[in-house]
Design a protein around this motif. Sequence first.
Motif, short mmCIF file in Angstrom:
data_model
loop_
_atom_site.label_atom_id
_atom_site.label_comp_id
_atom_site.label_asym_id
_atom_site.label_seq_id
_atom_site.Cartn_x
_atom_site.Cartn_y
_atom_site.Cartn_z
N LEU A 1 0.85 -1.31 0.05
CA LEU A 1 0.01 0.13 0.06
C LEU A 1 0.96 1.13 0.04
O LEU A 1 0.50 2.43 -0.44
CB LEU A 1 -1.14 -0.23 1.16
CG LEU A 1 -1.97 0.89 1.33
CD1 LEU A 1 -2.92 1.04 0.21
CD2 LEU A 1 -2.93 0.73 2.56
N ASN A 2 1.94 1.12 0.61
CA ASN A 2 2.97 2.44 0.45
C ASN A 2 3.27 2.82 -0.76
O ASN A 2 3.72 3.86 -1.01
CB ASN A 2 4.27 1.96 1.30
CG ASN A 2 4.06 2.06 2.69
OD1 ASN A 2 4.00 3.39 3.14
ND2 ASN A 2 4.37 1.07 3.48
N LYS A 3 3.29 1.86 -1.85
CA LYS A 3 3.55 2.40 -3.19
C LYS A 3 2.23 3.35 -3.95
O LYS A 3 2.88 3.94 -4.90
CB LYS A 3 3.63 1.29 -4.16
CG LYS A 3 4.71 0.41 -3.67
CD LYS A 3 4.85 -0.98 -4.32
CE LYS A 3 5.80 -1.99 -3.72
NZ LYS A 3 5.97 -3.15 -4.36
N CYS A 4 1.33 3.36 -3.19
CA CYS A 4 0.41 4.34 -3.86
C CYS A 4 0.36 5.71 -3.35
O CYS A 4 -0.43 6.35 -2.71
CB CYS A 4 -1.16 3.75 -3.12
SG CYS A 4 -1.76 2.24 -3.98
N PRO B 1 -0.43 -1.93 8.27
CA PRO B 1 0.94 -1.70 8.13
C PRO B 1 1.43 -0.20 8.28
O PRO B 1 0.59 0.75 8.25
CB PRO B 1 1.13 -2.05 6.67
CG PRO B 1 -0.11 -1.98 6.07
CD PRO B 1 -1.12 -2.29 6.85
N ASP B 2 2.52 0.07 8.29
CA ASP B 2 3.06 1.65 8.39
C ASP B 2 2.93 2.04 6.81
O ASP B 2 3.79 1.63 6.31
CB ASP B 2 4.50 1.45 8.80
CG ASP B 2 5.04 2.94 8.83
OD1 ASP B 2 4.32 4.00 8.62
OD2 ASP B 2 5.99 3.07 9.46
N VAL B 3 2.11 3.04 6.81
CA VAL B 3 2.04 3.69 5.45
C VAL B 3 2.28 5.02 5.53
O VAL B 3 1.66 5.83 4.96
CB VAL B 3 0.71 3.37 4.86
CG1 VAL B 3 0.48 2.13 4.46
CG2 VAL B 3 -0.60 4.07 5.86
N SER B 4 3.57 5.49 6.26
CA SER B 4 3.74 6.90 6.29
C SER B 4 4.30 7.47 5.25
O SER B 4 4.25 8.81 4.89
CB SER B 4 4.96 6.73 7.35
OG SER B 4 6.01 6.09 6.73
N SER B 5 4.50 6.82 3.93
CA SER B 5 4.73 7.24 2.71
C SER B 5 3.29 8.01 2.18
O SER B 5 3.65 8.80 1.10
CB SER B 5 5.47 6.37 1.82
OG SER B 5 4.30 5.47 1.53
N SER C 1 2.08 5.77 10.97
CA SER C 1 1.48 6.08 9.74
C SER C 1 1.06 7.63 9.61
O SER C 1 1.34 8.38 8.92
CB SER C 1 0.36 5.04 9.33
OG SER C 1 1.00 4.04 9.20
N VAL C 2 0.16 7.96 10.80
CA VAL C 2 -0.64 9.13 10.93
C VAL C 2 0.18 10.53 10.98
O VAL C 2 0.28 11.27 10.53
CB VAL C 2 -1.59 8.98 12.09
CG1 VAL C 2 -2.31 10.26 12.27
CG2 VAL C 2 -2.56 7.95 11.90
N ALA C 3 1.61 10.13 11.48
CA ALA C 3 2.64 11.39 11.84
C ALA C 3 2.92 12.19 10.78
O ALA C 3 2.95 13.35 11.00
CB ALA C 3 3.87 10.86 12.52
N ASN C 4 2.84 11.55 9.57
CA ASN C 4 3.30 12.25 8.24
C ASN C 4 2.11 12.66 7.38
O ASN C 4 2.17 13.46 6.39
CB ASN C 4 4.17 11.25 7.26
CG ASN C 4 5.41 11.12 7.96
OD1 ASN C 4 5.98 11.78 8.72
ND2 ASN C 4 6.18 9.94 7.66
N MET C 5 0.75 12.40 7.81
CA MET C 5 -0.37 12.73 7.16
C MET C 5 -0.87 14.21 7.64
O MET C 5 -2.20 14.59 8.21
CB MET C 5 -1.17 11.69 7.49
CG MET C 5 -0.81 10.35 6.78
SD MET C 5 -2.14 8.93 6.96
CE MET C 5 -1.14 7.53 6.50
#
Length: 984
Positions: free
Chosen positions: A116-119, A137-141, A163-167
């Motif tokens: 999912l990080n690739k999206c 998963p960690d989706v911080s990207s 994950s949320v930290a970068n959003m």
Amino acid sequence: MAALFNCWPALIHFFSIFSFFLLFPVAFSDELQTLLSIKSSLSNPTTNVFQNWEPNTPLCKFTGITCNSDGSVKEIELSNQKISGFVPFDKICSLTSLEKLSLGYNSFSGQVTDDLNKCVSLNYLDVGNNEFTGSFPDVSSLSELTHFYANNSGFTGKFPWNSVANMSNLIVLSLGDNQFDRTPFPEVILKLNKLNWLYLSSCGLEGEIPEEIGNLKELINLELSMNYLTGEIPSGITKLKKLWQLELYENQLTGKLPVGFGNLTSLEYFDASTNNLYGDLSEIRKLNQLVSLQLLQNQFSGEVPAELGEFKKLVNISLYTNKFTGQLPQKLGSWGNFDFIDVSENSFTGPIPPDMCKMGTMRGLLILQNNFTGGIPETYASCTSMTRIRVSKNSLSGVIPAGIWGLPKLEILDVAMNEFEGTITSDIGNAKTLGEIDAANNRFSGELPFNISNASSLVKIDLSNNQFSGEIPGSIGELKKIGNLNLQYNKFSGSIPYSLGSCVSLSDINMANNLLSGSIPVSLGSLPTLTSLNLSENQLSGQIPKSLSNLKLNLLDFSNNQLTGEIPNSLSIDAYKGSFSGNNGLCSQNLKNFRRCYGEAGKPREWYTLLICLLVAVIVVLVSFAGYLFLKKKSSKEHERSLKQNSWNTKSFHILTFTEDDILDGIKHDNLIGKGGSGSVYRVQLSDGTDFAVKHIWTSDSGNRKISGTTSPILGKPGKKSKEFEAEVETLSSIRHVNVVKLYCSITSDDSSLLVYEYMPNGSLWDRLHTCKKMSLDWETRYEIALGAAKGLEYLHHGCDKPVIHRDVKSSNILLDEFCKPRIADFGLAKIAQADSTKDTTHVIAGTHGYIAPEYGYTHKVNEKSDVYSFGVVLMELISGKRPIESEYGENGNIVTWVSSKLKSKESVLSIVDSSIPEAFKEDAIEVLRIAIVCTSRLPTLRPTMRNVVKMLENAEPCRLVGIIVSKDDGSNRTEQLKDHTKM
């Protein structure tokens, strides 16, 4: 040359466009293949969402696909399409221009992978309301996200706060209804200052709500309900001036509403129910935009502000189980489309506000257990939208307006324990949906209207302790769904209607203390579900019908009548001791304190009967001898023919080590180990010593058939199988769980149905707790039984393809193997949960008295929370050693009400625990008691799921530190530590 040089920019532009169109078909083709590959990974049997996902269709015309201007995929919108399967996130995220992925409200399973990080272009992600497993998963990207939905999808493990930290662009964050590990409120969320929608209900949050919550000034919705939050509501919340909805219910919050709470003038929906909040509601008086106010089950006190009577948008208010006093504002609910009010279990006084149904939309008037006075206002007699009126346990008086008895949508009318007078009017014939009337303990009089039979949905009638008179109308026999009929302590006269035997759903009849005469109707013996029959203190005469021997009664009382003749032998047992006293004309062959019965010749009846038997025996011997030679020649052929007449069909669900004949040979009286309403259970032992339990299901009509030399009652028409048999086979054949009894096979013929189970040598939990087979169960064993049974139910509710609702959870349906490991058994009432719970309704009592959830009597809805309630009762049995129904609980009492009455102090709480449990483990039992109390909450929505029950029980493993909230004499609460050591 110069001309060529001047054209060069145009040529470059031309070639770039030309190259684009050369490459575009390749990119287009790749994305088309990707979508077709995604389709092949998913399953959609019920809709046509993928019907046009075909190679010859332009991908931008695929259902649910939106493209950019260059033809690349921009959005995938597949929410709420009933799709299942594993989501191929690696393929989806190869669509490099994808900005929106909406997969919510489906049945996707498996894990959400790191792919999912690739999206990286996503700004909208919805994977909520699915059936995923594992951690998120960690989706911080995914730093471009503005909308992030992952709620109610089965995620576990750590809260995905990294994950949320970068959003930082998030507007909507929805992670609630997942079983994340316990965690303090994530501080990173407090920095997402663009948030306007934050949904974190039921996701394992603990500790205090940070004061910095006030930094999220754009919030219009804040939902933190059903967590483990403690402390006070922070004053920072008062800075959220745009807040439209605030949900804090089912936490452990304490203190008062913070000063300045009245500044939230945009607030329309506020729910802080089921906490430990206290103080008054003075801060509410300025919130004139409120639509819904829910503060039930707290410690609020004082009067309801008069300003609430002027709130023109208010449509529902629920304040029950608090300490409010004074009058309700008389204009309350009179301005708009008011829906319901529930202020039960307070100390309100004064009259009922008269105009809450002014607009004709009100559905519920619930004010029970207060000190209201006056009558029910006449205005409610024309409130045709009303479904529930519950005003019991007040000081109301006067005559109930006639129209109320016949409101067309009314389901419950509860006016008990007041000072009402007058009659039940003939309007009752219009009450087509009325399921329950409770008018006990009033001053009603007059006769029951004959057209009460038109209220055909009635399940319960309680008119006890009034002054009703006249005959009980024979039309009452037309109430096919009636389960409880209580007419005791009135002045009814005449005979008991014979038609009562047509009320096939009756489980409880109480007509004690009236002026009834005549005989006991023979028809009562045909009531298949009757478990309680009380006709004491009347003027009944004649003999006790032998047909009553067919009943399996928990309570029988014919005392103090004028009955004569012999008490049937099947009723002459110690269980009914005292049931026949005060009838001087009765005799018995078995019961002490009754004269022996005599035959016509003056000889003792047993000698008279013996003489008749001897004469019959002589005749039988002579006739038998006369036909001996003829029968001898044909006996072997007849026996063979009788077996061949049975065409047996075996369906196996496990590898079998036996044959049909092995089982049929064991169906004989000597092997009978149990008998119930739907059949008999036999212990069948094979030649190698292996034991099986064989359930012989009965259906509707009687007959006899000879099986392996033993005559067995087989109830059922040829070719017809009972509903219990079909339900049990359907439920158990596909279940594989260590805590659910194993069904090996079914063996059926035209007139017989057998189920072959694993044998449980220790019988049922009921046997081990309450009967002569009672055995000493230490706390560790009781705990293991509780946990194992909970896991079995958890599997039924959450582990099957479709949730299975047992509907008859009780200690007698929890069987124990040789190591006292439990198995959930007896699925004769089981039901596969329907997608639309509103259809999951039955008017036949499903379950056993003492275990049935309270809402079932008036909603008739059966769901998983009904099983949770019943399991809570089983926990109370395990803890206390008491039965669900005992005389010490008082009239209409049960183990749940008895436990509730004991929660006053540490000493009374400890007195609940079975005295045989050692002192060192009593506090551990109290921890499980807390779980039982939550499971038996009056409101189904307040009960945990069985998945949560298992987790709570695992946390309550013996020798853990426990605490319980108990009430002090001054009405306040405190937490008591009941054990000073922790689990090693």
